[in-house]
Design a protein around this motif. Structure first.
Motif, short mmCIF file in Angstrom:
data_model
loop_
_atom_site.label_atom_id
_atom_site.label_comp_id
_atom_site.label_asym_id
_atom_site.label_seq_id
_atom_site.Cartn_x
_atom_site.Cartn_y
_atom_site.Cartn_z
N VAL A 1 25.63 -34.16 -47.81
CA VAL A 1 24.17 -34.36 -48.73
C VAL A 1 23.69 -35.31 -47.97
N ASP A 2 22.40 -36.28 -48.24
CA ASP A 2 22.07 -36.78 -47.30
C ASP A 2 21.48 -38.39 -48.29
N ARG B 1 14.57 -34.53 -49.76
CA ARG B 1 16.58 -34.97 -49.18
C ARG B 1 17.37 -34.65 -50.92
N ARG B 2 18.08 -34.22 -49.76
CA ARG B 2 18.84 -33.06 -50.72
C ARG B 2 20.48 -34.84 -51.84
N VAL B 3 20.40 -34.86 -52.70
CA VAL B 3 21.11 -36.18 -53.25
C VAL B 3 22.32 -35.17 -54.80
N PHE C 1 29.32 -41.26 -44.45
CA PHE C 1 30.59 -42.08 -45.93
C PHE C 1 31.07 -41.06 -46.83
N ARG C 2 31.99 -41.04 -47.57
CA ARG C 2 32.90 -40.70 -47.53
C ARG C 2 33.16 -40.63 -49.21
N ALA D 1 28.22 -37.98 -47.06
CA ALA D 1 26.66 -38.33 -47.76
C ALA D 1 26.35 -39.33 -45.94
N ARG D 2 24.58 -38.94 -46.10
CA ARG D 2 24.25 -39.49 -45.03
C ARG D 2 23.79 -41.15 -45.25
N ARG D 3 23.78 -41.28 -46.28
CA ARG D 3 23.57 -42.85 -47.29
C ARG D 3 24.70 -42.97 -48.28
N VAL D 4 24.59 -44.30 -48.28
CA VAL D 4 24.94 -44.20 -50.03
C VAL D 4 23.61 -45.23 -50.70
#
Length: 306
Positions: A11-12, A34-36, A94-95, A105-108
């Protein structure tokens, strides 16, 4: 949980924490297409309060109802991935792991809030968030004019007493058996307030409505409300696990962020009580919105250097 959620997805943004800050951040990210993945285990700090106050348009509405309205709005966006599970770990990368899966995820964005360490006094927990409170701005109006107690612990207790007295009827100060800071003693003398010394033993209450407190060596003292600022800790370890810098304050440590919710770790954002010293619902929602915008701008390569 949406039927397509699982460990095979990227996900983004993974938003961890689904209260006011997390929901607001998610809304802005969804509107940015964004996919959240919104992770929420339901253990919010304000779940003990019957109503939220000072939140424009939501004054007097129960926190759970505000959340339900927010979730209904989020579900209108097709890129929402609901994850009603407890996150177990977040790794740089980020896992995000939970019992049963892992998602990348690309961001947390951390919005897990704080946890109050309420004293283990019989009867007190039943009043927490109703007649035992911390913030006069949030709940003082509803308790105005009552015989009110304030637990005067810590070096900022004198300032706290000066705040609370404006909402209280008669005000009684309790030291809970702990020596007071000299400045606090001076404020008590200046304002001519009664000081009850001794450890709190029990709280008399009915349905969360305080009737009085029992104090060692003093017996029962009649009060209808009690203000206190118990120590608080981060409700999750993830900011520390990821290496985010903290800021120390008299009200407890919180995660260091800039105006966009950006932490000191690249790709990690934070908002809400976790990232500010003063808990306030409307401020948490506003910070969540800014963190959501900041996170989207970061993904787009448009966020100014920190």
């Amino acid at each position: 949980m949406t039927k397509d959620a699982g460990s095979d997805q990227t996900v983004d943004v993974a938003v961890i924490g689904g209260n006011f800050a997390g929901l607001s951040a998610t809304l802005y990210l969804l509107r940015a297409r964004r996919r959240v993945a919104l992770f929420d285990d339901g253990t919010h700090r304000n779940r003990f309060a019957h109503a939220s106050h000072g939140f424009l348009g939501q004054d007097g509405v129960a926190p759970d109802e505000i959340k339900a309205r927010g979730m209904a709005e989020l579900r209108a966006y097709p890129t929402l991935v609901e994850m009603p599970v407890q996150v177990l770990s977040v790794e740089v990368g980020f896992r995000v792991a939970w019992d049963g899966g892992v998602m990348t995820a690309r961001r947390v964005l951390l919005a897990t809030g704080m946890r109050d360490l309420v004293p283990d006094v019989p009867g007190l927990a039943a009043c927490w968030g109703q007649t035992v409170i911390t913030c006069p701005y949030c709940h003082g109006y509803e308790l105005r004019g009552r015989v009110t107690g304030v637990l005067a612990e810590g070096e900022m207790a004198g300032h706290y007493i000066r705040q609370v007295i404006r909402w209280a009827g008669d005000l009684v100060v309790f030291d809970n058996g702990v020596p007071l800071h000299p400045a606090t003693e001076a404020v008590i003398v200046e304002l001519g307030l009664p000081l009850v010394r001794g450890r709190l033993l029990a709280v008399s209450q009915e349905g969360g409505m305080m009737r009085g407190v029992e104090v060692a060596g003093e017996g029962w003292v009649d009060v209808g409300a009690l203000y206190m600022k118990p120590p608080s800790v981060a409700a999750s370890p993830f900011a520390g696990d990821l290496g985010c810098a903290l800021v120390a304050s008299p009200m407890g440590d919180y995660v260091q962020t800039d105006g966009f919710g950006r932490t000191t770790v690249a790709g990690v954002f934070a908002a809400g009580d976790l990232a500010r010293p003063m808990p306030m619902a409307i401020a948490a929602a506003a910070a969540g919105a800014m963190a959501g915008v900041g996170c989207d701008m970061d993904l787009a390569g448009l966020l100014p250097p920190g």
